[in-house]
Motif scaffolding. Sequence first.
Motif, PDB file in Angstrom:
ATOM      1  N   ALA A 196     -16.201  18.416  -5.839  1.00  0.00           N
ATOM      2  CA  ALA A 196     -15.789  17.594  -6.979  1.00  0.00           C
ATOM      3  C   ALA A 196     -15.719  16.130  -6.560  1.00  0.00           C
ATOM      4  O   ALA A 196     -15.541  15.807  -5.381  1.00  0.00           O
ATOM      5  CB  ALA A 196     -14.432  18.051  -7.505  1.00  0.00           C
ATOM      6  N   TRP A 197     -15.854  15.247  -7.560  1.00  0.00           N
ATOM      7  CA  TRP A 197     -15.763  13.816  -7.289  1.00  0.00           C
ATOM      8  C   TRP A 197     -14.374  13.457  -6.789  1.00  0.00           C
ATOM      9  O   TRP A 197     -13.359  13.954  -7.269  1.00  0.00           O
ATOM     10  CB  TRP A 197     -16.067  13.041  -8.564  1.00  0.00           C
ATOM     11  N   ASN A 198     -14.323  12.606  -5.775  1.00  0.00           N
ATOM     12  CA  ASN A 198     -13.060  12.120  -5.218  1.00  0.00           C
ATOM     13  C   ASN A 198     -12.199  13.259  -4.702  1.00  0.00           C
ATOM     14  O   ASN A 198     -10.998  13.310  -4.930  1.00  0.00           O
ATOM     15  CB  ASN A 198     -12.289  11.298  -6.263  1.00  0.00           C
ATOM     16  N   GLY A 231     -15.907   0.825  -2.257  1.00  0.00           N
ATOM     17  CA  GLY A 231     -15.964  -0.044  -1.082  1.00  0.00           C
ATOM     18  C   GLY A 231     -14.598  -0.328  -0.486  1.00  0.00           C
ATOM     19  O   GLY A 231     -14.496  -0.836   0.633  1.00  0.00           O
ATOM     20  N   LEU A 232     -13.528   0.012  -1.227  1.00  0.00           N
ATOM     21  CA  LEU A 232     -12.175  -0.243  -0.723  1.00  0.00           C
ATOM     22  C   LEU A 232     -11.889   0.599   0.513  1.00  0.00           C
ATOM     23  O   LEU A 232     -11.210   0.157   1.440  1.00  0.00           O
ATOM     24  CB  LEU A 232     -11.153   0.060  -1.824  1.00  0.00           C
ATOM     25  N   GLU A 233     -12.443   1.802   0.522  1.00  0.00           N
ATOM     26  CA  GLU A 233     -12.211   2.695   1.653  1.00  0.00           C
ATOM     27  C   GLU A 233     -12.748   2.108   2.950  1.00  0.00           C
ATOM     28  O   GLU A 233     -12.085   2.150   3.996  1.00  0.00           O
ATOM     29  CB  GLU A 233     -12.866   4.050   1.381  1.00  0.00           C
ATOM     30  N   ILE A 236       0.844  -1.185   0.000  1.00  0.00           N
ATOM     31  CA  ILE A 236       0.000   0.000   0.000  1.00  0.00           C
ATOM     32  C   ILE A 236       0.888   1.247   0.000  1.00  0.00           C
ATOM     33  O   ILE A 236       1.689   1.456   0.917  1.00  0.00           O
ATOM     34  CB  ILE A 236      -0.950   0.014   1.216  1.00  0.00           C
ATOM     35  N   LEU A 237       0.750   2.045  -1.032  1.00  0.00           N
ATOM     36  CA  LEU A 237       1.530   3.265  -1.205  1.00  0.00           C
ATOM     37  C   LEU A 237       0.710   4.478  -0.788  1.00  0.00           C
ATOM     38  O   LEU A 237      -0.520   4.413  -0.712  1.00  0.00           O
ATOM     39  CB  LEU A 237       1.960   3.405  -2.665  1.00  0.00           C
ATOM     40  N   PRO A 238       1.370   5.610  -0.533  1.00  0.00           N
ATOM     41  CA  PRO A 238       0.601   6.835  -0.237  1.00  0.00           C
ATOM     42  C   PRO A 238      -0.394   7.175  -1.337  1.00  0.00           C
ATOM     43  O   PRO A 238      -1.498   7.653  -1.062  1.00  0.00           O
ATOM     44  CB  PRO A 238       1.690   7.907  -0.102  1.00  0.00           C
ATOM     45  N   SER A 239      -0.031   6.915  -2.592  1.00  0.00           N
ATOM     46  CA  SER A 239      -0.943   7.205  -3.707  1.00  0.00           C
ATOM     47  C   SER A 239      -2.178   6.308  -3.663  1.00  0.00           C
ATOM     48  O   SER A 239      -3.258   6.701  -4.112  1.00  0.00           O
ATOM     49  CB  SER A 239      -0.216   7.026  -5.042  1.00  0.00           C
ATOM     50  N   THR A 240      -2.024   5.087  -3.125  1.00  0.00           N
ATOM     51  CA  THR A 240      -3.180   4.201  -2.978  1.00  0.00           C
ATOM     52  C   THR A 240      -4.198   4.814  -2.032  1.00  0.00           C
ATOM     53  O   THR A 240      -5.403   4.812  -2.302  1.00  0.00           O
ATOM     54  CB  THR A 240      -2.745   2.829  -2.432  1.00  0.00           C
ATOM     55  N   GLU A 293      -4.421   8.012  -1.227  1.00  0.00           N
ATOM     56  CA  GLU A 293      -4.898   9.283  -1.789  1.00  0.00           C
ATOM     57  C   GLU A 293      -5.995   9.062  -2.822  1.00  0.00           C
ATOM     58  O   GLU A 293      -7.031   9.729  -2.805  1.00  0.00           O
ATOM     59  CB  GLU A 293      -3.725  10.026  -2.428  1.00  0.00           C
ATOM     60  N   ASN A 294      -5.774   8.111  -3.728  1.00  0.00           N
ATOM     61  CA  ASN A 294      -6.728   7.870  -4.817  1.00  0.00           C
ATOM     62  C   ASN A 294      -7.776   6.828  -4.481  1.00  0.00           C
ATOM     63  O   ASN A 294      -8.772   6.698  -5.188  1.00  0.00           O
ATOM     64  CB  ASN A 294      -5.974   7.426  -6.075  1.00  0.00           C
ATOM     65  N   MET A 295      -7.546   6.071  -3.423  1.00  0.00           N
ATOM     66  CA  MET A 295      -8.419   4.978  -2.999  1.00  0.00           C
ATOM     67  C   MET A 295      -8.727   4.040  -4.170  1.00  0.00           C
ATOM     68  O   MET A 295      -9.861   3.668  -4.433  1.00  0.00           O
ATOM     69  CB  MET A 295      -9.702   5.520  -2.375  1.00  0.00           C
TER      70      MET A 295
END
Length: 274
Positions: A198-200, A78-80, A24-28, A30-32
């Motif tokens: 905005a979305w996301n 649902g990942l969040e 799991i990276l920081p970008s993961t 952030e972007n979920m």
Amino acid sequence: MAPKARTTRRSTRHSPPSHFFKIILPSTIENMKLSIPPKFVIDFGDEISTIATLTVSCSGTWKVGLLKAEKNIWFCDGLEDFFEHHSISAGHLLVFRYEGHSNFHVIIFDKTATEIQYPSSKNIILEELEDMVELDDSNMSRHDMQPSGTCSKGRERALQAAKMSMPKSRSFMTVLQPYNIRFKYVYVPKGFANKHVAWNQFVNLQTCGEKQWRVRCYCHTSTSSAMRLGMGWAAFSRDNYLEEGDVCVFEIIKTSPAVLMRVSIFRAHDYAVS
């Protein structure tokens, strides 16, 4: 003497490897979104549907949406909830074992490279999370406007007080339901979200003090316009001791450089008078 028959080794076709791991990276976070390795997609992509089932020992079953684009597949919707329930953050490692029919068994390791202590079991089924109800253009969701068997005088009075003090523009309110506390998210009315968020997007929430909480606003599914506040809401709810029946009024204070919303809390127990 008859010639010796040549021994031929039986050809056995092995199934493709069914395991993969993801760091799991920081970008993961952030972007979920969590990508599935390309090699795995080549082997199994055709049989994977748009919804995956993640099973974790002692922690239940989770439904997670899959986003497909060309030769890429990501875990997304649902990942969040899955991450929040297992306290997954950057540096964790997840091992997936594919069991067919879009079912995955997941083992989670923390930053010490040790398998985590899994939280208590709970099955998360899409229909249980919500009734798949689109939010209307009013300032409250249909869930909040319908009466509840747990509705108390305190809740009714808190709701009336919130309505009287609610700003006329750039605001919405929600009456906290059990799923807001248990599943750690809050609906955002569609009309409000379309105009202001905005979305996301990450927004900041602030109560009467200076502290701010960073919370992600995102669509529940790729085909739905309904939005909700998810990642970060659990911390906000916990730090402000929110309970079922409390009423929250959200008001946009500023939109740049990031959206900041003031949250006024009307606590049901404060308005409960015997």
